[in-house]
Design an enzyme around this catalytic site. Structure first.
Site, PDB file in Angstrom:
ATOM      1  N   SER A   1      -2.365  -7.807   3.075  1.00 16.91           N
ATOM      2  CA  SER A   1      -2.659  -7.700   4.517  1.00 16.91           C
ATOM      3  C   SER A   1      -2.885  -9.099   5.090  1.00 16.91           C
ATOM      4  O   SER A   1      -2.444  -9.413   6.192  1.00 16.91           O
ATOM      5  CB  SER A   1      -3.914  -6.855   4.741  1.00 16.91           C
ATOM      6  OG  SER A   1      -3.745  -5.569   4.223  1.00 16.91           O
TER       7      SER A   1
ATOM      8  N   HIS B   1       0.838  -1.212   0.000  1.00 16.65           N
ATOM      9  CA  HIS B   1       0.000   0.000   0.000  1.00 16.65           C
ATOM     10  C   HIS B   1       0.870   1.258   0.000  1.00 16.65           C
ATOM     11  O   HIS B   1       0.601   2.218  -0.720  1.00 16.65           O
ATOM     12  CB  HIS B   1      -0.894   0.050   1.250  1.00 16.65           C
ATOM     13  CG  HIS B   1      -1.896  -1.058   1.376  1.00 16.65           C
ATOM     14  ND1 HIS B   1      -1.942  -1.906   2.453  1.00 16.65           N
ATOM     15  CD2 HIS B   1      -2.895  -1.441   0.548  1.00 16.65           C
ATOM     16  CE1 HIS B   1      -2.944  -2.763   2.292  1.00 16.65           C
ATOM     17  NE2 HIS B   1      -3.535  -2.508   1.148  1.00 16.65           N
TER      18      HIS B   1
ATOM     19  N   LYS C   1     -17.758  -7.038   7.920  1.00 17.03           N
ATOM     20  CA  LYS C   1     -16.444  -7.634   7.657  1.00 17.03           C
ATOM     21  C   LYS C   1     -15.644  -7.689   8.962  1.00 17.03           C
ATOM     22  O   LYS C   1     -15.477  -6.667   9.633  1.00 17.03           O
ATOM     23  CB  LYS C   1     -15.721  -6.769   6.627  1.00 17.03           C
ATOM     24  CG  LYS C   1     -14.693  -7.508   5.807  1.00 17.03           C
ATOM     25  CD  LYS C   1     -14.297  -6.659   4.607  1.00 17.03           C
ATOM     26  CE  LYS C   1     -13.053  -7.150   3.927  1.00 17.03           C
ATOM     27  NZ  LYS C   1     -12.707  -6.333   2.763  1.00 17.03           N
TER      28      LYS C   1
ATOM     29  N   ARG D   1      -2.069  -6.290  -8.241  1.00 18.89           N
ATOM     30  CA  ARG D   1      -0.958  -7.223  -8.040  1.00 18.89           C
ATOM     31  C   ARG D   1      -0.986  -8.298  -9.107  1.00 18.89           C
ATOM     32  O   ARG D   1      -0.210  -8.295 -10.032  1.00 18.89           O
ATOM     33  CB  ARG D   1      -1.063  -7.896  -6.657  1.00 18.89           C
ATOM     34  CG  ARG D   1      -0.554  -7.071  -5.533  1.00 18.89           C
ATOM     35  CD  ARG D   1      -1.116  -7.556  -4.235  1.00 18.89           C
ATOM     36  NE  ARG D   1      -2.557  -7.411  -4.228  1.00 18.89           N
ATOM     37  CZ  ARG D   1      -3.304  -7.541  -3.173  1.00 18.89           C
ATOM     38  NH1 ARG D   1      -2.777  -7.893  -2.021  1.00 18.89           N
ATOM     39  NH2 ARG D   1      -4.596  -7.364  -3.233  1.00 18.89           N
TER      40      ARG D   1
HETATM   41  P1  ADP Z   1      -9.755  -4.148  -0.204  1.00 22.33           P
HETATM   42  O1  ADP Z   1     -10.446  -4.867   0.918  1.00 22.33           O
HETATM   43  O2  ADP Z   1     -10.544  -3.003  -0.769  1.00 22.33           O
HETATM   44  O3  ADP Z   1      -9.171  -5.027  -1.263  1.00 22.33           O
HETATM   45  P2  ADP Z   1      -7.028  -3.727   0.696  1.00 22.33           P
HETATM   46  O4  ADP Z   1      -6.617  -2.954   1.884  1.00 22.33           O
HETATM   47  O5  ADP Z   1      -6.754  -5.187   0.687  1.00 22.33           O
HETATM   48  O6  ADP Z   1      -8.556  -3.403   0.524  1.00 22.33           O
HETATM   49  O7  ADP Z   1      -6.375  -3.091  -0.609  1.00 22.33           O
HETATM   50  C1  ADP Z   1      -6.606  -1.785  -1.022  1.00 22.33           C
HETATM   51  C2  ADP Z   1      -6.036  -1.600  -2.406  1.00 22.33           C
HETATM   52  O8  ADP Z   1      -4.623  -1.767  -2.388  1.00 22.33           O
HETATM   53  C3  ADP Z   1      -6.536  -2.582  -3.459  1.00 22.33           C
HETATM   54  O9  ADP Z   1      -6.652  -1.905  -4.694  1.00 22.33           O
HETATM   55  C4  ADP Z   1      -5.460  -3.627  -3.513  1.00 22.33           C
HETATM   56  O10 ADP Z   1      -5.417  -4.287  -4.759  1.00 22.33           O
HETATM   57  C5  ADP Z   1      -4.233  -2.751  -3.321  1.00 22.33           C
HETATM   58  N1  ADP Z   1      -3.077  -3.494  -2.806  1.00 22.33           N
HETATM   59  C6  ADP Z   1      -3.009  -4.256  -1.702  1.00 22.33           C
HETATM   60  N2  ADP Z   1      -1.783  -4.803  -1.546  1.00 22.33           N
HETATM   61  C7  ADP Z   1      -1.048  -4.366  -2.608  1.00 22.33           C
HETATM   62  C8  ADP Z   1       0.311  -4.592  -3.061  1.00 22.33           C
HETATM   63  N3  ADP Z   1       1.151  -5.396  -2.395  1.00 22.33           N
HETATM   64  N4  ADP Z   1       0.712  -3.981  -4.195  1.00 22.33           N
HETATM   65  C9  ADP Z   1      -0.156  -3.195  -4.888  1.00 22.33           C
HETATM   66  N5  ADP Z   1      -1.425  -2.943  -4.525  1.00 22.33           N
HETATM   67  C10 ADP Z   1      -1.873  -3.524  -3.411  1.00 22.33           C
END
Ligand code: ADP
Length: 162
Positions: free
Chosen positions: A130, A19, A43, A92
């Site tokens: 995460s 992120h 959630k 990703r």
């Molecule tokens: P959500 O529950 O909306 O997927 P996340 O917190 O998991 O929320 O992710 C938020 C955004 O960040 C999403 O667009 C996800 O694809 C992106 N994201 C998460 N991890 C990575 C990473 N390692 N590299 C690039 N983008 C990421």
């Protein structure tokens, strides 16, 4: 010229270096990024809304162009209220693509003036999520290269309490 604001919505449970990479690179395109913690009462999360707010604020304490907030409901509505011109998302793997394409199209249907901007993960972060950070931490693995120091500390504390 008007300020170009992007909303970066997500669960951020917790925020990872993946992120962070997306946020830092997008600061070269937008004037301000609002990290919007999307609160969904259905959630289950490891960190509460307030904990996530506190952690991300700690991580970006030195970056005035990043604001951290939480919101409930539609991202498009939150973006409208916050005067954002774009929603920022990270990609990703191919697995992310279908879901993100659906979301982006649905959001465009709801507000045709709001663009979704995708940024590709960097090679250092493509395997970081995460979910897998929490799993590795639970089993005692070293996550220090995957998350900012504040997150590693909060995760260790949380796991001690459980
Ligand atoms: P959500 O529950 O909306 O997927 P996340 O917190 O998991 O929320 O992710 C938020 C955004 O960040 C999403 O667009 C996800 O694809 C992106 N994201 C998460 N991890 C990575 C990473 N390692 N590299 C690039 N983008 C990421």
């Amino acid at each position: 010229m008007s300020t170009r604001i992007a909303i970066y919505p997500g669960s951020f449970d917790p925020i990872t270096n993946g992120h962070l990479d997306i946020i830092k690179r997008s600061l070269g395109i937008f004037d301000k990024i609002i990290v919007g913690i999307a609160v969904n009462s259905r959630k289950q999360t490891m960190f509460s809304r307030d904990e996530r707010l506190e952690i991300i604020r700690e991580v970006f304490a030195e970056e005035p162009r990043v604001e951290v907030d939480a919101f409930e409901g539609l991202t498009v509505e939150y973006a409208r209220v916050r005067n954002a011109c774009a929603v920022l998302r990270g990609l990703r793997a191919v697995a992310d693509f279908e879901y993100e394409l659906q979301m982006a199209n649905m959001n465009r249907k709801l507000n045709k003036d709001l663009e979704t901007v995708f940024m590709m993960t960097s090679e250092k972060s493509f395997f970081v999520s995460s979910q897998n950070v929490k799993e590795v931490a639970r089993f005692g693995g070293d996550i220090r290269e995957l998350v900012p120091p504040a997150v590693a500390q909060h995760l260790a504390l949380k796991l001690e309490q459980q």
